[in-house]
Design a protein around this motif. Sequence first.
Motif, mmCIF file in Angstrom:
data_model
loop_
_atom_site.group_PDB
_atom_site.id
_atom_site.type_symbol
_atom_site.label_atom_id
_atom_site.label_comp_id
_atom_site.label_asym_id
_atom_site.label_seq_id
_atom_site.Cartn_x
_atom_site.Cartn_y
_atom_site.Cartn_z
ATOM 1 N N THR A 90 -4.876 11.272 -12.877
ATOM 2 C CA THR A 90 -5.589 10.859 -11.673
ATOM 3 C C THR A 90 -5.338 9.377 -11.383
ATOM 4 O OG1 THR A 90 -7.342 12.462 -12.124
ATOM 5 C CG2 THR A 90 -7.834 10.732 -10.529
ATOM 6 N N PRO A 91 -4.822 9.065 -10.199
ATOM 7 C CA PRO A 91 -4.558 7.662 -9.867
ATOM 8 C C PRO A 91 -5.751 7.009 -9.155
ATOM 9 C CG PRO A 91 -3.568 9.059 -8.213
ATOM 10 C CD PRO A 91 -4.269 9.986 -9.176
ATOM 11 N N TYR A 92 -5.923 5.726 -9.406
ATOM 12 C CA TYR A 92 -6.914 4.925 -8.699
ATOM 13 C C TYR A 92 -6.234 3.640 -8.230
ATOM 14 C CZ TYR A 92 -10.297 8.049 -10.862
ATOM 15 O OH TYR A 92 -10.988 9.170 -11.261
ATOM 16 N N CYS A 121 -6.039 8.716 -16.603
ATOM 17 C CA CYS A 121 -6.002 8.070 -15.301
ATOM 18 C C CYS A 121 -4.984 6.929 -15.324
ATOM 19 C CB CYS A 121 -7.384 7.527 -14.918
ATOM 20 S SG CYS A 121 -7.993 6.215 -16.011
ATOM 21 N N VAL A 122 -4.641 6.475 -14.135
ATOM 22 C CA VAL A 122 -3.773 5.309 -14.027
ATOM 23 C C VAL A 122 -4.372 4.389 -12.972
ATOM 24 C CG1 VAL A 122 -2.200 6.384 -12.337
ATOM 25 C CG2 VAL A 122 -1.423 4.446 -13.713
ATOM 26 N N LEU A 123 -4.466 3.116 -13.301
ATOM 27 C CA LEU A 123 -4.999 2.100 -12.398
ATOM 28 C C LEU A 123 -3.820 1.372 -11.763
ATOM 29 C CD1 LEU A 123 -7.755 0.671 -14.781
ATOM 30 C CD2 LEU A 123 -7.779 2.767 -13.399
ATOM 31 N N LEU A 124 -3.734 1.410 -10.450
ATOM 32 C CA LEU A 124 -2.601 0.844 -9.720
ATOM 33 C C LEU A 124 -3.053 -0.360 -8.908
ATOM 34 C CD1 LEU A 124 -1.222 4.244 -8.389
ATOM 35 C CD2 LEU A 124 -0.223 2.885 -10.225
ATOM 36 N N SER A 125 -2.230 -1.377 -8.872
ATOM 37 C CA SER A 125 -2.550 -2.540 -8.041
ATOM 38 C C SER A 125 -1.288 -3.261 -7.601
ATOM 39 C CB SER A 125 -3.477 -3.511 -8.782
ATOM 40 O OG SER A 125 -2.810 -4.155 -9.846
ATOM 41 N N GLY A 126 -1.411 -3.956 -6.472
ATOM 42 C CA GLY A 126 -0.323 -4.765 -5.939
ATOM 43 C C GLY A 126 -0.860 -6.113 -5.511
ATOM 44 N N GLY A 127 -0.044 -6.865 -4.792
ATOM 45 C CA GLY A 127 -0.424 -8.207 -4.382
ATOM 46 C C GLY A 127 0.558 -9.219 -4.932
ATOM 47 N N GLU A 128 0.117 -10.453 -5.043
ATOM 48 C CA GLU A 128 0.979 -11.491 -5.610
ATOM 49 C C GLU A 128 0.146 -12.470 -6.421
ATOM 50 O OE1 GLU A 128 4.477 -14.719 -4.586
ATOM 51 O OE2 GLU A 128 3.508 -13.651 -2.956
ATOM 52 N N THR A 129 0.323 -12.409 -7.728
ATOM 53 C CA THR A 129 -0.343 -13.371 -8.597
ATOM 54 C C THR A 129 0.456 -14.677 -8.604
ATOM 55 O OG1 THR A 129 0.838 -12.616 -10.575
ATOM 56 C CG2 THR A 129 -1.263 -11.537 -10.056
ATOM 57 N N GLN A 173 0.832 -1.204 0.000
ATOM 58 C CA GLN A 173 0.000 0.000 0.000
ATOM 59 C C GLN A 173 0.867 1.256 0.000
ATOM 60 O OE1 GLN A 173 -3.171 0.292 -0.472
ATOM 61 N NE2 GLN A 173 -3.420 2.475 -0.039
ATOM 62 N N GLN A 174 1.939 1.256 0.769
ATOM 63 C CA GLN A 174 2.841 2.408 0.784
ATOM 64 C C GLN A 174 3.454 2.637 -0.598
ATOM 65 O OE1 GLN A 174 4.302 0.776 4.944
ATOM 66 N NE2 GLN A 174 5.681 2.372 4.259
ATOM 67 N N ALA A 175 3.816 1.558 -1.268
ATOM 68 C CA ALA A 175 4.398 1.678 -2.603
ATOM 69 C C ALA A 175 3.377 2.243 -3.590
ATOM 70 C CB ALA A 175 4.891 0.313 -3.084
ATOM 71 N N LEU A 176 2.135 1.771 -3.518
ATOM 72 C CA LEU A 176 1.097 2.246 -4.433
ATOM 73 C C LEU A 176 0.775 3.716 -4.182
ATOM 74 C CD1 LEU A 176 -1.288 -0.850 -4.348
ATOM 75 C CD2 LEU A 176 0.294 -0.214 -6.179
ATOM 76 N N GLU A 177 0.755 4.109 -2.920
ATOM 77 C CA GLU A 177 0.480 5.519 -2.614
ATOM 78 C C GLU A 177 1.589 6.432 -3.134
ATOM 79 O OE1 GLU A 177 -0.185 5.558 1.577
ATOM 80 O OE2 GLU A 177 -2.209 4.711 1.418
ATOM 81 N N ALA A 178 2.827 5.959 -3.091
ATOM 82 C CA ALA A 178 3.934 6.748 -3.629
ATOM 83 C C ALA A 178 3.804 6.888 -5.143
ATOM 84 C CB ALA A 178 5.266 6.097 -3.274
ATOM 85 N N ALA A 179 3.433 5.797 -5.815
ATOM 86 C CA ALA A 179 3.226 5.864 -7.265
ATOM 87 C C ALA A 179 2.083 6.808 -7.605
ATOM 88 C CB ALA A 179 2.938 4.465 -7.808
ATOM 89 N N ALA A 180 1.058 6.800 -6.777
ATOM 90 C CA ALA A 180 -0.074 7.698 -7.004
ATOM 91 C C ALA A 180 0.360 9.159 -6.934
ATOM 92 C CB ALA A 180 -1.173 7.412 -5.984
ATOM 93 N N GLN A 181 1.276 9.473 -6.036
ATOM 94 C CA GLN A 181 1.789 10.845 -5.931
ATOM 95 C C GLN A 181 2.530 11.246 -7.202
ATOM 96 O OE1 GLN A 181 4.140 10.938 -2.349
ATOM 97 N NE2 GLN A 181 2.378 11.339 -1.033
ATOM 98 N N VAL A 182 3.311 10.322 -7.756
ATOM 99 C CA VAL A 182 4.019 10.596 -9.007
ATOM 100 C C VAL A 182 3.014 10.886 -10.126
ATOM 101 C CG1 VAL A 182 5.567 9.627 -10.766
ATOM 102 C CG2 VAL A 182 6.015 9.211 -8.332
ATOM 103 N N ALA A 183 1.944 10.097 -10.179
ATOM 104 C CA ALA A 183 0.925 10.296 -11.219
ATOM 105 C C ALA A 183 0.256 11.658 -11.081
ATOM 106 C CB ALA A 183 -0.109 9.177 -11.134
ATOM 107 N N ARG A 184 -0.117 12.022 -9.860
ATOM 108 C CA ARG A 184 -0.780 13.316 -9.657
ATOM 109 C C ARG A 184 0.110 14.463 -10.099
ATOM 110 N NH1 ARG A 184 -1.876 10.993 -4.536
ATOM 111 N NH2 ARG A 184 -3.972 10.074 -4.459
ATOM 112 N N ALA A 185 1.398 14.349 -9.795
ATOM 113 C CA ALA A 185 2.327 15.413 -10.188
ATOM 114 C C ALA A 185 2.405 15.567 -11.695
ATOM 115 C CB ALA A 185 3.711 15.119 -9.611
ATOM 116 N N ALA A 186 2.089 14.490 -12.431
ATOM 117 C CA ALA A 186 2.110 14.534 -13.891
ATOM 118 C C ALA A 186 0.750 14.894 -14.475
ATOM 119 C CB ALA A 186 2.560 13.179 -14.437
ATOM 120 N N GLY A 187 -0.222 15.176 -13.613
ATOM 121 C CA GLY A 187 -1.549 15.554 -14.089
ATOM 122 C C GLY A 187 -2.449 14.381 -14.419
#
Length: 422
Positions: A273-275, A310-318, A257-271
């Motif tokens: 919207t992260p989900y 927009c950018v769709l972000l996800s984590g976990g383990e497939t 979750q911390q990693a995804l939130e950091a990526a979301a910040q990068v996306a917002r800075a580029a204009g």
Amino acid sequence: MTAIDAHQLLLDMYAGAVAAVSAEKCLPPFLPEPPVNGRTLVIGAGKGAAAMAQTVERHWQGDMSGLVVTRYGHGAACQRIEVVEAAHPVPDEAGRRAAARMMDMVRNLSADDLVLCLISGGGSALLTMPAPGTTLEQKQALNKALLKSGATISEMNCVRKHISAIKGGNLALACAPARVVTLLISDVPGDDPGVIASGPTLPDPTTCEDALAILRKYAIDIPDNVREHLASGKGETPKPGDPRFARNEHHVVATAQQALEAAAQVARAAGVTPYILSDEMEGQARDVGLVHAALARQAALRNQPFAKPCVLLSGGETTVTVRGTGRGGRNAEFLLSFAAAMNGLGGVHAIACDTDGIDGSEDNAGAIYDPESLTRAQQLGLNAASMLDNNDGYGFFSALGDLVVTGPTRTNVNDFRAILVL
């Protein structure tokens, strides 16, 4: 809005995600106070263990010594904590020797002593100690079978705990009566500390019967002596509520979750919207790829349920059930399935990488996709569907020059996926 370099933005989001869960960033706030009278012993295992040990050395006030084991190539320079490298995902003799030495080190500690245990993903294979009456060769064969079966990480680690003399809380029991503080970088969906690296210092609620049920579920054959070890209950682990864990504590210091939130910040800075869809997705990599493709197509074609850009972000383990002979990796398999389903639809780009820098057992972190990927592949005579059937995602993206190669990141919160819809 200024034009977006999709390829670079995807790489920047991945880099931001990895940086956010580095040991140096996440671990120092959780360091305990040094013991007043006793000594400090640092132990640990996992792909991030060496970087965690290095961070402890930088920030620790007081004496210490210890031993951690990490994957080959994932070491870091430490002065007071010994770093041993061993094999992953299938254990080897180096890992067995390191585990035996670690168990010897923690015996005969006093109640005044502190054991600081540094755990990250990969520790199950790296910290291997066959249960009495079983062998390293049997553990190697069972690990290979589990890895090919499609079992989840929780299922694999349940089995591993019950054929081990060090996992599932047994390492903590060897440390008693010393106080044990465990700091964990989580690579498991749900961040259950007892599942990370098979919980060597945490009590274990699972049972031998659970392990046998998993082996039956995936039709994994085991030798008679291993079956008897499980069926007889000899492999039972210490359970929650055991008073020997009463003085111990644990902290999960870095998560997906911390990693995804950091990526979301990068996306917002580029204009953009992260989900964040989820930080704990599981299932067959190719099936998860199809679900992500369906969401991306809906966004690209209908602006639903997410409006572009927009950018769709996800984590976990497939997981991957291996049936072919190709070079895979679950992130490459996910992305190849995604690519085939997208069929070149414009405006959609994607990246799928493991945050440890190693996709499965390959030398790449993952791969990157763009709307021209299938066209370029066809020009090279490559067929996405047949290569997916052969579990050859690595071969597909390697031919396109679209592998993401970072080398070991020395952290591990598992899969990172970003689907960019412009």
